[in-house]
Design an enzyme around this catalytic site. Structure first.
Site, PDB file in Angstrom:
ATOM      1  N   ASN A 157       5.064  -5.071   5.815  1.00 14.32           N
ATOM      2  CA  ASN A 157       5.450  -6.417   6.264  1.00 14.32           C
ATOM      3  C   ASN A 157       5.725  -7.326   5.082  1.00 14.32           C
ATOM      4  O   ASN A 157       6.759  -8.000   5.016  1.00 14.32           O
ATOM      5  CB  ASN A 157       4.294  -7.021   7.087  1.00 14.32           C
ATOM      6  CG  ASN A 157       4.088  -6.287   8.388  1.00 14.32           C
ATOM      7  OD1 ASN A 157       5.017  -6.155   9.155  1.00 14.32           O
ATOM      8  ND2 ASN A 157       2.899  -5.753   8.607  1.00 14.32           N
TER       9      ASN A 157
ATOM     10  N   GLY B  46       0.835  -1.207   0.000  1.00 11.71           N
ATOM     11  CA  GLY B  46       0.000   0.000   0.000  1.00 11.71           C
ATOM     12  C   GLY B  46       0.867   1.253   0.000  1.00 11.71           C
ATOM     13  O   GLY B  46       1.856   1.330   0.728  1.00 11.71           O
TER      14      GLY B  46
ATOM     15  N   ASP C 209      -0.069   1.764   8.713  1.00 11.39           N
ATOM     16  CA  ASP C 209      -0.538   0.912   9.816  1.00 11.39           C
ATOM     17  C   ASP C 209       0.406   0.883  11.006  1.00 11.39           C
ATOM     18  O   ASP C 209       0.011   0.432  12.092  1.00 11.39           O
ATOM     19  CB  ASP C 209      -0.717  -0.529   9.315  1.00 11.39           C
ATOM     20  CG  ASP C 209      -1.828  -0.639   8.297  1.00 11.39           C
ATOM     21  OD1 ASP C 209      -1.891  -1.666   7.604  1.00 11.39           O
ATOM     22  OD2 ASP C 209      -2.613   0.317   8.175  1.00 11.39           O
TER      23      ASP C 209
HETATM   24  O1  F6P Z   1      -1.234  -1.672   4.286  1.00 14.03           O
HETATM   25  C1  F6P Z   1      -1.836  -0.450   4.410  1.00 14.03           C
HETATM   26  C2  F6P Z   1      -3.285  -0.566   4.034  1.00 14.03           C
HETATM   27  O2  F6P Z   1      -3.762   0.689   3.775  1.00 14.03           O
HETATM   28  C3  F6P Z   1      -4.124  -1.232   5.118  1.00 14.03           C
HETATM   29  O3  F6P Z   1      -4.397  -0.366   6.198  1.00 14.03           O
HETATM   30  C4  F6P Z   1      -5.357  -1.587   4.331  1.00 14.03           C
HETATM   31  O4  F6P Z   1      -6.102  -2.614   4.946  1.00 14.03           O
HETATM   32  C5  F6P Z   1      -4.733  -2.069   3.026  1.00 14.03           C
HETATM   33  O5  F6P Z   1      -3.510  -1.344   2.862  1.00 14.03           O
HETATM   34  C6  F6P Z   1      -5.596  -1.832   1.788  1.00 14.03           C
HETATM   35  O6  F6P Z   1      -4.953  -2.543   0.742  1.00 14.03           O
HETATM   36  P1  F6P Z   1      -5.184  -2.142  -0.788  1.00 14.03           P
HETATM   37  O7  F6P Z   1      -4.462  -0.862  -1.035  1.00 14.03           O
HETATM   38  O8  F6P Z   1      -4.569  -3.304  -1.548  1.00 14.03           O
HETATM   39  O9  F6P Z   1      -6.661  -2.012  -0.979  1.00 14.03           O
END
Ligand code: F6P
Length: 370
Positions: free
Chosen positions: A121, A19, A145
């Site tokens: 992570n 993300g 996060d």
């Molecule tokens: O890892 C950060 C994050 O924003 C999390 O808080 C959230 O659940 C996830 O990414 C959303 O993932 P994506 O961007 O793949 O929808």
């Protein structure tokens, strides 16, 4: 211009994965300006995370590319959630083998001495596994996060905290105008750091995080106590991974079915439960990707830049297989194995939980038992 210092690393690739968040470009700038200006390194930008490495989608990065990006949100390199050690259906030896072979081929073809990966992570775990495959890797921890083991904080967190806090501030006036309960959902699937800190910063009356499954009756009693004390509105701050004690007991597939039937968003499920439990008029808001957008906070710019220049120093020393990190007020590095496969969740005895309780916040359970 100062004399170029000696460096073990002559050329490296850099990618951003997972993300996105504010501060990524500040980190890229920190790594690249130090690596280029102080050590004379050649830099290859890799597009869209590990996908670019697999496909060979790369471009040289020159000073003009990493100039003027300190305050820009997002990532100039692009990002993806490509997981080279997993295919869409999970681990498949053949496909995994093809992806890893493609990565090694790109790495060798470009004449890289090291790969710098900036991510959460999953990204640092992939970096560690590529190091086990023989590549030189250095990781930087990023995510809104703040859930990476090995570092006291990740850049992106403070920017999202400011965004979440401002949103909560704004909800107070509309909740008061309509004498409503408003539930706001912040990101944080497995760890509730963002909801906890923004809830305290924004004066949330209830804060629900994945680490503490909630009892809707305890929440109802708290909200009714507030109403009986003359408080005409309440703000409930929930992490997207918040769950009830009933959900916690469910098998994974039952929980998935429950969420399909009751709505995928924690905020809307919890708002409906509150209204059913208390009869109070309740509304829900999901802040979503707003938390990951826009320019980085000053604090995130400083942390991202410091981690970036520290990564350049590790490159120069040839100190591979490390993740740069914040420890107290110091920038350190830890073995890439430290964050591998882990998530830093909020410990039940964390001082911020007691801080919330001390100012009268309901954390979803009877706090005398917390
Ligand atoms: O890892 C950060 C994050 O924003 C999390 O808080 C959230 O659940 C996830 O990414 C959303 O993932 P994506 O961007 O793949 O929808």
């Amino acid at each position: 211009m100062a004399a170029i210092r000696s460096s073990v690393t002559k050329a490296f690739g850099i990618l951003t994965a997972g993300g996105d968040c504010p501060g990524l470009n500040a980190a890229i700038r920190g790594v690249c300006r130090a690596a280029h200006d102080r050590y004379g390194m050649r830099i290859i930008g890799i597009a869209d995370g590990f996908r670019g490495l697999i496909d060979g989608n790369v471009n040289p990065l020159n000073p003009a590319d990493f100039s003027g990006i300190l305050t820009r949100g997002g990532t100039i390199l692009g990002a993806s959630r490509e997981k080279p050690f997993k295919d869409e259906t999970g681990d498949t030896r053949e496909i995994v083998g093809e992806k890893v072979a493609a990565i090694k081929k790109t790495y060798r073809k470009l004449g890289l001495d090291c790969l710098v990966v900036i991510g959460g992570n999953g990204t640092n775990t992939t970096g560690y596994r590529l190091a086990q495959e023989g590549l030189n890797v250095i990781g930087l921890p990023k995510t809104i996060d703040n859930d990476i083991v090995g570092t006291d904080r990740t850049f992106g967190f403070h920017s999202a905290l400011a965004i979440g806090t401002e949103a909560i501030d704004r909800l107070h006036s509309t909740a008061q105008s309509h004498s409503r309960v408003i539930v706001i959902e912040l990101m944080g699937h497995k760890a509730g750091w963002l909801a906890l800190y923004a809830g305290v910063a924004g004066g949330g009356d209830v804060i629900l995080i994945p680490e503490i499954p909630y009892d809707i009756k305890t929440i109802g009693r708290h909200l009714e106590h507030r109403a009986n004390s003359g408080k005409t509105f309440s703000i409930v701050v929930v992490a997207e991974g918040a769950l009830s004690v009933e959900e916690e007991k469910m098998e994974k597939r039952d929980r998935k079915k429950y969420r399909i039937e009751n709505g995928p968003s924690a905020a809307y499920r919890i708002a409906r439960e509150i209204q059913t439990e208390t009869g109070m008029e309740t509304r829900a808001t999901v802040l979503g990707y707003v938390q990951r957008g826009g320019i980085p906070s000053a604090s995130d710019r400083v942390l991202a830049t410091s981690l970036g220049t520290a990564a350049a120093d590790l490159l120069a020393k040839g100190d591979y297989g490390r993740m740069v990190a914040l420890e107290g007020n110091d920038i350190v590095s830890v073995n890439l194995s430290v964050p591998e496969g882990k998530v830093k969740t909020v410990p039940e005895n964390h001082y911020m939980i007691d801080t919330a309780i001390a100012v009268g916040t309901c954390i979803g359970i009877d706090s005398t038992k917390a």
